[in-house]
Design a protein around this motif. Structure first.
Motif, PDB file in Angstrom:
ATOM      1  N   THR A 177       5.816  -9.219   6.543  1.00 57.49           N
ATOM      2  CA  THR A 177       5.617  -7.770   6.459  1.00 57.49           C
ATOM      3  C   THR A 177       4.676  -7.437   5.317  1.00 57.49           C
ATOM      4  OG1 THR A 177       7.844  -7.404   7.312  1.00 57.49           O
ATOM      5  CG2 THR A 177       6.777  -5.551   6.227  1.00 57.49           C
ATOM      6  N   TYR A 178       4.867  -8.057   4.176  1.00 55.02           N
ATOM      7  CA  TYR A 178       4.000  -7.825   3.025  1.00 55.02           C
ATOM      8  C   TYR A 178       2.560  -8.212   3.349  1.00 55.02           C
ATOM      9  CZ  TYR A 178       1.971  -8.243  -1.615  1.00 55.02           C
ATOM     10  OH  TYR A 178       1.153  -8.121  -2.700  1.00 55.02           O
ATOM     11  N   GLY A 179       2.370  -9.362   3.963  1.00 56.15           N
ATOM     12  CA  GLY A 179       1.031  -9.812   4.353  1.00 56.15           C
ATOM     13  C   GLY A 179       0.354  -8.840   5.299  1.00 56.15           C
ATOM     14  N   GLU A 180       1.116  -8.283   6.213  1.00 54.35           N
ATOM     15  CA  GLU A 180       0.565  -7.316   7.166  1.00 54.35           C
ATOM     16  C   GLU A 180       0.160  -6.025   6.449  1.00 54.35           C
ATOM     17  OE1 GLU A 180      -0.749  -5.838  10.818  1.00 54.35           O
ATOM     18  OE2 GLU A 180      -0.321  -7.862  10.127  1.00 54.35           O
ATOM     19  N   ILE A 181       0.953  -5.596   5.504  1.00 51.55           N
ATOM     20  CA  ILE A 181       0.626  -4.389   4.735  1.00 51.55           C
ATOM     21  C   ILE A 181      -0.660  -4.623   3.947  1.00 51.55           C
ATOM     22  CG2 ILE A 181       1.332  -2.945   2.786  1.00 51.55           C
ATOM     23  CD1 ILE A 181       4.239  -3.305   3.821  1.00 51.55           C
ATOM     24  N   ILE A 182      -0.761  -5.751   3.271  1.00 49.80           N
ATOM     25  CA  ILE A 182      -1.949  -6.064   2.479  1.00 49.80           C
ATOM     26  C   ILE A 182      -3.180  -6.165   3.370  1.00 49.80           C
ATOM     27  CG2 ILE A 182      -3.029  -7.855   1.051  1.00 49.80           C
ATOM     28  CD1 ILE A 182      -0.982  -6.092  -0.402  1.00 49.80           C
ATOM     29  N   ARG A 183      -3.030  -6.763   4.533  1.00 47.72           N
ATOM     30  CA  ARG A 183      -4.159  -6.903   5.457  1.00 47.72           C
ATOM     31  C   ARG A 183      -4.694  -5.545   5.887  1.00 47.72           C
ATOM     32  NH1 ARG A 183      -5.453  -6.979  10.610  1.00 47.72           N
ATOM     33  NH2 ARG A 183      -3.414  -6.523  11.444  1.00 47.72           N
ATOM     34  N   ARG A 184      -3.834  -4.557   5.956  1.00 50.48           N
ATOM     35  CA  ARG A 184      -4.229  -3.220   6.407  1.00 50.48           C
ATOM     36  C   ARG A 184      -4.565  -2.265   5.264  1.00 50.48           C
ATOM     37  NH1 ARG A 184      -1.994  -1.632  11.814  1.00 50.48           N
ATOM     38  NH2 ARG A 184      -1.403  -3.588  12.797  1.00 50.48           N
ATOM     39  N   LEU A 185      -4.478  -2.731   4.031  1.00 55.53           N
ATOM     40  CA  LEU A 185      -4.733  -1.888   2.870  1.00 55.53           C
ATOM     41  C   LEU A 185      -6.232  -1.750   2.616  1.00 55.53           C
ATOM     42  CD1 LEU A 185      -3.658  -0.386   0.332  1.00 55.53           C
ATOM     43  CD2 LEU A 185      -3.768  -2.590  -0.846  1.00 55.53           C
ATOM     44  N   TYR A 186      -6.718  -0.533   2.610  1.00 60.13           N
ATOM     45  CA  TYR A 186      -8.113  -0.230   2.277  1.00 60.13           C
ATOM     46  C   TYR A 186      -8.112   0.845   1.210  1.00 60.13           C
ATOM     47  CZ  TYR A 186      -9.684  -2.850   6.309  1.00 60.13           C
ATOM     48  OH  TYR A 186      -9.944  -3.855   7.193  1.00 60.13           O
ATOM     49  N   ILE A 187      -8.939   0.658   0.205  1.00 57.76           N
ATOM     50  CA  ILE A 187      -9.021   1.616  -0.888  1.00 57.76           C
ATOM     51  C   ILE A 187     -10.404   2.247  -0.864  1.00 57.76           C
ATOM     52  CG2 ILE A 187      -8.991   1.898  -3.384  1.00 57.76           C
ATOM     53  CD1 ILE A 187      -7.072  -0.560  -3.365  1.00 57.76           C
ATOM     54  N   ILE A 188     -10.437   3.555  -0.743  1.00 62.08           N
ATOM     55  CA  ILE A 188     -11.690   4.301  -0.726  1.00 62.08           C
ATOM     56  C   ILE A 188     -11.625   5.318  -1.856  1.00 62.08           C
ATOM     57  CG2 ILE A 188     -13.220   5.786   0.608  1.00 62.08           C
ATOM     58  CD1 ILE A 188     -11.843   4.551   3.139  1.00 62.08           C
ATOM     59  N   GLY A 189     -12.422   5.057  -2.865  1.00 57.79           N
ATOM     60  CA  GLY A 189     -12.467   5.961  -4.004  1.00 57.79           C
ATOM     61  C   GLY A 189     -13.527   7.022  -3.795  1.00 57.79           C
ATOM     62  N   VAL A 190     -13.178   8.265  -4.052  1.00 59.47           N
ATOM     63  CA  VAL A 190     -14.131   9.366  -3.956  1.00 59.47           C
ATOM     64  C   VAL A 190     -14.400   9.827  -5.387  1.00 59.47           C
ATOM     65  CG1 VAL A 190     -14.560  11.678  -3.049  1.00 59.47           C
ATOM     66  CG2 VAL A 190     -13.214  10.036  -1.706  1.00 59.47           C
ATOM     67  N   TYR A 191     -15.663   9.766  -5.775  1.00 59.59           N
ATOM     68  CA  TYR A 191     -16.015  10.085  -7.151  1.00 59.59           C
ATOM     69  C   TYR A 191     -17.370  10.765  -7.205  1.00 59.59           C
ATOM     70  CZ  TYR A 191     -18.705   5.734  -6.814  1.00 59.59           C
ATOM     71  OH  TYR A 191     -19.577   4.761  -6.431  1.00 59.59           O
ATOM     72  N   GLY A 192     -17.715  11.286  -8.372  1.00 61.58           N
ATOM     73  CA  GLY A 192     -18.950  12.056  -8.535  1.00 61.58           C
ATOM     74  C   GLY A 192     -20.202  11.277  -8.243  1.00 61.58           C
ATOM     75  N   SER A 193     -20.503  10.269  -9.069  1.00 57.60           N
ATOM     76  CA  SER A 193     -21.703   9.466  -8.845  1.00 57.60           C
ATOM     77  C   SER A 193     -21.584   8.142  -9.575  1.00 57.60           C
ATOM     78  CB  SER A 193     -22.951  10.202  -9.331  1.00 57.60           C
ATOM     79  OG  SER A 193     -22.999  10.226 -10.739  1.00 57.60           O
ATOM     80  N   ALA A 194     -22.276   7.137  -9.058  1.00 57.65           N
ATOM     81  CA  ALA A 194     -22.288   5.820  -9.694  1.00 57.65           C
ATOM     82  C   ALA A 194     -23.000   5.892 -11.038  1.00 57.65           C
ATOM     83  CB  ALA A 194     -22.965   4.806  -8.778  1.00 57.65           C
ATOM     84  N   GLU A 195     -23.954   6.789 -11.142  1.00 56.06           N
ATOM     85  CA  GLU A 195     -24.684   6.952 -12.402  1.00 56.06           C
ATOM     86  C   GLU A 195     -23.757   7.468 -13.509  1.00 56.06           C
ATOM     87  OE1 GLU A 195     -27.722  10.246 -13.464  1.00 56.06           O
ATOM     88  OE2 GLU A 195     -28.860   8.613 -12.529  1.00 56.06           O
ATOM     89  N   ALA A 196     -22.937   8.435 -13.179  1.00 54.05           N
ATOM     90  CA  ALA A 196     -22.039   9.014 -14.175  1.00 54.05           C
ATOM     91  C   ALA A 196     -20.796   8.152 -14.409  1.00 54.05           C
ATOM     92  CB  ALA A 196     -21.606  10.411 -13.730  1.00 54.05           C
ATOM     93  N   SER A 197     -20.390   7.387 -13.405  1.00 51.91           N
ATOM     94  CA  SER A 197     -19.189   6.541 -13.493  1.00 51.91           C
ATOM     95  C   SER A 197     -19.502   5.135 -12.975  1.00 51.91           C
ATOM     96  CB  SER A 197     -18.062   7.150 -12.667  1.00 51.91           C
ATOM     97  OG  SER A 197     -17.804   8.469 -13.057  1.00 51.91           O
TER      98      SER A 197
END
Length: 79
Positions: free
Chosen positions: A5-25
């Protein structure tokens, strides 16, 4: 938690960060990527720069078709 179950959760985990700009951060995404190095989800981190799409903090970046397409493509990479 059962390992399968843990492996399946990790396999489906996607992190999408929304931020101002790569230049500023410039380290915004790398701090997430480092956290998941050598893990099953090491390629499951992406970011959306609001500035590229003329979006303000209170705006919904999902209103932009190009952002929705980018997210869908990112998530499909693991299928």
């Amino acid at each position: 938690m059962h390992n399968d179950t843990y492996g399946e959760i990790i396999r489906r985990l996607y992190i999408i960060g929304v931020y101002g700009s790569a230049e500023a951060s410039p380290d915004y995404l790398s701090c997430f990527e480092k956290r998941f190095e050598r893990s099953p989800c090491q390629n499951h981190v992406s970011g959306i720069e609001r500035r590229l799409y003329r979006q303000k903090l209170q705006d919904n970046v999902l209103d932009v078709a190009e952002v929705r397409a980018k997210i869908n493509s990112f998530i499909r990479q693991g299928e």
